[in-house]
Design an enzyme around this catalytic site. Structure first.
Site, PDB file in Angstrom:
ATOM      1  N   ASP A  79      -3.811   2.328  -5.183  1.00 35.66           N
ATOM      2  CA  ASP A  79      -2.496   2.325  -4.528  1.00 35.66           C
ATOM      3  C   ASP A  79      -2.238   1.085  -3.682  1.00 35.66           C
ATOM      4  O   ASP A  79      -1.317   1.072  -2.874  1.00 35.66           O
ATOM      5  CB  ASP A  79      -2.327   3.592  -3.670  1.00 35.66           C
ATOM      6  N   GLU A  80      -3.022   0.036  -3.908  1.00 31.69           N
ATOM      7  CA  GLU A  80      -2.969  -1.071  -2.947  1.00 31.69           C
ATOM      8  C   GLU A  80      -3.281  -2.404  -3.650  1.00 31.69           C
ATOM      9  O   GLU A  80      -4.185  -2.466  -4.477  1.00 31.69           O
ATOM     10  CB  GLU A  80      -4.016  -0.737  -1.893  1.00 31.69           C
ATOM     11  N   ASP A 134       0.853  -1.197   0.000  1.00 29.83           N
ATOM     12  CA  ASP A 134       0.000   0.000   0.000  1.00 29.83           C
ATOM     13  C   ASP A 134       0.885   1.243   0.000  1.00 29.83           C
ATOM     14  O   ASP A 134       1.717   1.431   0.889  1.00 29.83           O
ATOM     15  CB  ASP A 134      -0.897  -0.047   1.247  1.00 29.83           C
TER      16      ASP A 134
HETATM   17  P1  TTP Z   1      -5.013   5.147   1.378  1.00 28.31           P
HETATM   18  O1  TTP Z   1      -4.047   4.092   1.021  1.00 28.31           O
HETATM   19  O2  TTP Z   1      -6.099   4.813   2.324  1.00 28.31           O
HETATM   20  O3  TTP Z   1      -4.257   6.394   1.991  1.00 28.31           O
HETATM   21  P2  TTP Z   1      -2.866   7.020   1.585  1.00 28.31           P
HETATM   22  O4  TTP Z   1      -2.156   6.217   0.555  1.00 28.31           O
HETATM   23  O5  TTP Z   1      -3.083   8.447   1.226  1.00 28.31           O
HETATM   24  O6  TTP Z   1      -2.054   7.009   2.945  1.00 28.31           O
HETATM   25  P3  TTP Z   1      -1.440   5.734   3.713  1.00 28.31           P
HETATM   26  O7  TTP Z   1      -1.752   4.530   2.909  1.00 28.31           O
HETATM   27  O8  TTP Z   1       0.026   6.029   3.819  1.00 28.31           O
HETATM   28  O9  TTP Z   1      -2.116   5.741   5.043  1.00 28.31           O
HETATM   29  O10 TTP Z   1      -5.684   5.700   0.072  1.00 28.31           O
HETATM   30  C1  TTP Z   1      -4.981   5.845  -1.159  1.00 28.31           C
HETATM   31  C2  TTP Z   1      -5.442   7.097  -1.894  1.00 28.31           C
HETATM   32  O11 TTP Z   1      -6.839   7.027  -2.120  1.00 28.31           O
HETATM   33  C3  TTP Z   1      -5.204   8.355  -1.107  1.00 28.31           C
HETATM   34  O12 TTP Z   1      -3.909   8.912  -1.357  1.00 28.31           O
HETATM   35  C4  TTP Z   1      -6.309   9.243  -1.577  1.00 28.31           C
HETATM   36  C5  TTP Z   1      -7.405   8.318  -1.988  1.00 28.31           C
HETATM   37  N1  TTP Z   1      -8.468   8.316  -0.946  1.00 28.31           N
HETATM   38  C6  TTP Z   1      -9.563   9.163  -1.109  1.00 28.31           C
HETATM   39  O13 TTP Z   1      -9.666   9.864  -2.117  1.00 28.31           O
HETATM   40  N2  TTP Z   1     -10.522   9.177  -0.135  1.00 28.31           N
HETATM   41  C7  TTP Z   1     -10.441   8.410   0.998  1.00 28.31           C
HETATM   42  O14 TTP Z   1     -11.331   8.466   1.859  1.00 28.31           O
HETATM   43  C8  TTP Z   1      -9.314   7.546   1.157  1.00 28.31           C
HETATM   44  C9  TTP Z   1      -9.191   6.691   2.395  1.00 28.31           C
HETATM   45  C10 TTP Z   1      -8.354   7.536   0.169  1.00 28.31           C
HETATM   46 MG    MG Z   2      -1.974   4.133   0.762  1.00 29.55          MG
END
Ligand code: TTP
Ligand code: MG
Length: 394
Positions: A111-112, A17
């Site tokens: 992203d995951e 992720d």
């Molecule tokens: P995440 O992987 O949940 O968050 P992140 O990558 O920003 O941070 P980390 O993993 O380090 O905690 O989500 C990936 C992307 O998806 C995030 O950059 C933005 C988008 N996203 C939204 O648009 N709305 C949301 O509610 C979430 C959780 C994520």
């Molecule tokens: Mg992330």
């Protein structure tokens, strides 16, 4: 040979992720933003934060919070409107990196993703080494983005592990350490437990995943219904769910759990031929040829070992695939009984007519190619069992 550590892994599942994904891409494209508090999202009064950079998270802001509240908490933050097509572009690069490690990649979002690395473990070293390599390759391919990686024998543990040491995290949960890892975690980390279920579980006096693992199935079922036994199993580290690739096939495989275990190359060979036949038939059906051939064996003690090779020329010929598979056998430890035999063709390409002058190199034995085609026709008309090679029969 694998190290003794690797032998206790029933499966190797990776969850990867990206860190602060949207914000990290903005920092990548504009180095002056690096390390600054950033809020990615719209400017309007009703907009929400998509994500915040880690510098901004220190002020208690994060995803899904209203932009208004976030700006109050962190007035010095820069608000940046999202650029989705750019995030998609980077996402493709990242997924390609994952697919260079294994064809079994299940993306969950931009992203995951989950990766099943069980069959490829011999190629990449220990789970820790594997995690380091994935991180390094993502960093390289994107020009500097960081991904957090969890490696565990189950999807659930891998997912929790990738989050555990964020950002830039790497955590390996060994099979014998799953319970110790999960037990102290709060209920909400359990998959499928939202606010409502959490409240019900708390009413039963349960506080942690370990409490759920030790709870009686009847008690849990009386409170949360049929989800109860499932939650107990999950809390106990029992999560048999498979990584389900959602992309176009990058490989074609056939494997079979044998009716009786066999031992030694001579006993394994006919099963390889059977699998090679299947694989070649599916390649031809999809007008594909393959350059890579991988053999997977599972021992009677459920250890999976795989070896692979690259052919000089791409093929859809069962004989060529079988020959390559046979040639891999000596590189396996074969002193244990084998319960599963699999053959996979990868590095797929479109089938194209052989170039003049290369006719014989491409089709080493035209008669064996004709035999394959004939078997396809008979099988498609009369069913799979209608025809088998004589050497396939006991
Ligand atoms: P995440 O992987 O949940 O968050 P992140 O990558 O920003 O941070 P980390 O993993 O380090 O905690 O989500 C990936 C992307 O998806 C995030 O950059 C933005 C988008 N996203 C939204 O648009 N709305 C949301 O509610 C979430 C959780 C994520
Ligand atoms: Mg992330």
């Amino acid at each position: 040979m694998e190290g003794s550590k690797g032998n206790r892994w029933p499966r190797i599942i990776v969850h990867a992720d990206m860190d602060a994904f949207f914000a990290a891409v903005e920092e990548l494209d504009d180095p002056t933003l690096r390390g600054r508090p950033l809020l990615i999202g719209g400017q309007g009064p009703r907009s929400v934060v998509a994500t915040a950079s880690y510098a901004a998270r220190r002020f208690g802001v994060g995803s899904a919070m209203s932009m208004e509240v976030a700006r109050q908490r962190c007035p010095q933050a820069l608000v940046i409107p999202p650029r989705f097509s750019r995030y998609q572009e980077i996402s493709r690069q990242v997924m390609e990196v994952f697919e260079s490690f294994t064809p079994i990649v299940e993306p969950l979002s931009l992203d995951e993703a989950f990766l099943d690395m069980s069959a490829a473990r011999a190629l990449f070293g220990s789970p820790n080494e594997l995690g380091r390599r994935i991180k390094a390759r993502v960093f390289e391919a994107t020009g500097g983005l960081k991904v957090s990686v969890g490696v565990a024998p189950t999807k659930f543990a891998a997912k929790v592990a990738s989050d555990h040491r964020k950002p830039d995290g790497l955590m390996v949960v060994h099979p014998q350490a799953i319970r110790a890892f999960l037990d102290p975690l709060p209920l909400r980390r359990l998959w499928g437990v939202g606010p409502v279920t959490e409240e019900k579980l708390r009413k039963l006096g349960l506080r942690t995943i370990g409490d759920v693992a030790a709870a009686s199935a009847d008690l849990l079922e009386s409170s949360v219904g049929r989800q109860g036994p499932h939650l107990i199993r999950l809390a106990q580290g029992d999560d048999p769910r498979a990584v389900v690739p959602q992309r176009e096939a990058r490989s074609v495989g056939s494997e079979e759990t044998l009716d009786v275990d066999v031992i030694g190359p001579a006993a394994i060979a006919p099963h390889l031929l059977h699998a090679a036949d299947e694989v070649a038939a599916r390649l031809r059906k999809n007008a594909l040829v393959a350059r890579g051939v991988r053999v997977k064996l599972k021992t009677s003690s459920f250890q999976i070992v795989s070896r692979q090779t690259t052919l000089h020329r791409a093929t859809d010929n069962a004989g060529a695939i079988h020959a390559a598979a046979l040639a891999l056998l000596p590189s396996f430890p074969l002193d244990e009984p084998i319960r599963l035999v699999g053959v996979t063709a990868f590095e797929l390409g479109e089938d194209s007519p052989p170039i003049q002058g290369e006719l014989f190199a491409t089709r080493p034995d035209p008669r064996s190619h004709d035999l394959d085609r004939t078997m396809d026709r008979v099988r498609s008309r009369f069913g799979k069992a209608a025809i088998r090679r004589a050497s396939d029969l006991e």
